[in-house]
Design a protein around this motif. Structure first.
Motif, PDB file in Angstrom:
ATOM      1  N   MET A   1       0.803  -1.162  -0.218  1.00 46.52           N
ATOM      2  CA  MET A   1       0.168   0.118  -0.067  1.00 46.52           C
ATOM      3  C   MET A   1       0.809   1.190  -0.042  1.00 46.52           C
ATOM      4  O   MET A   1       2.078   1.264   0.442  1.00 46.52           O
ATOM      5  N   LYS A   4      -1.306   7.887  -1.127  1.00 48.38           N
ATOM      6  CA  LYS A   4      -1.576   8.919  -2.315  1.00 48.38           C
ATOM      7  C   LYS A   4      -2.762   9.969  -2.324  1.00 48.38           C
ATOM      8  O   LYS A   4      -3.941   9.321  -1.985  1.00 48.38           O
ATOM      9  N   TRP A   8      -4.695   5.743   1.445  1.00 46.97           N
ATOM     10  CA  TRP A   8      -4.024   4.698   1.412  1.00 46.97           C
ATOM     11  C   TRP A   8      -4.475   3.686   0.082  1.00 46.97           C
ATOM     12  O   TRP A   8      -5.626   3.577   0.080  1.00 46.97           O
ATOM     13  N   VAL A   9      -3.725   3.239  -0.950  1.00 46.16           N
ATOM     14  CA  VAL A   9      -4.310   2.697  -2.145  1.00 46.16           C
ATOM     15  C   VAL A   9      -3.513   1.428  -2.266  1.00 46.16           C
ATOM     16  O   VAL A   9      -2.363   1.685  -2.070  1.00 46.16           O
ATOM     17  N   THR A  10      -3.940   0.650  -3.035  1.00 43.50           N
ATOM     18  CA  THR A  10      -3.294  -0.611  -3.490  1.00 43.50           C
ATOM     19  C   THR A  10      -3.770  -1.229  -4.812  1.00 43.50           C
ATOM     20  O   THR A  10      -5.023  -0.876  -4.785  1.00 43.50           O
TER      21      THR A  10
END
Length: 50
Positions: A1, A4, A8-10
């Motif tokens: 992760m 951004k 939190w992004v993945t």
């Protein structure tokens, strides 16, 4: 992760067309408290063409 723009992004995958995907998100803070979302589901309808 990765962090951004404050979120939190993945990424997940890879998946094939027609796959049924079930997932949940789990987060644990520095004190050990954990939360888990209810299961989410989606059907992969087509693969992206880059």
């Amino acid at each position: 992760m990765v962090l951004k723009d404050g979120a939190w992004v993945t990424g997940i995958g890879p998946f094939d067309t027609g796959d049924r995907v079930t997932f949940h998100v789990s987060a644990t803070d520095n004190t050990g408290r954990r939360v888990i979302t209810p299961d989410q589901r989606f059907l992969v309808q087509a693969l992206a063409t880059d």
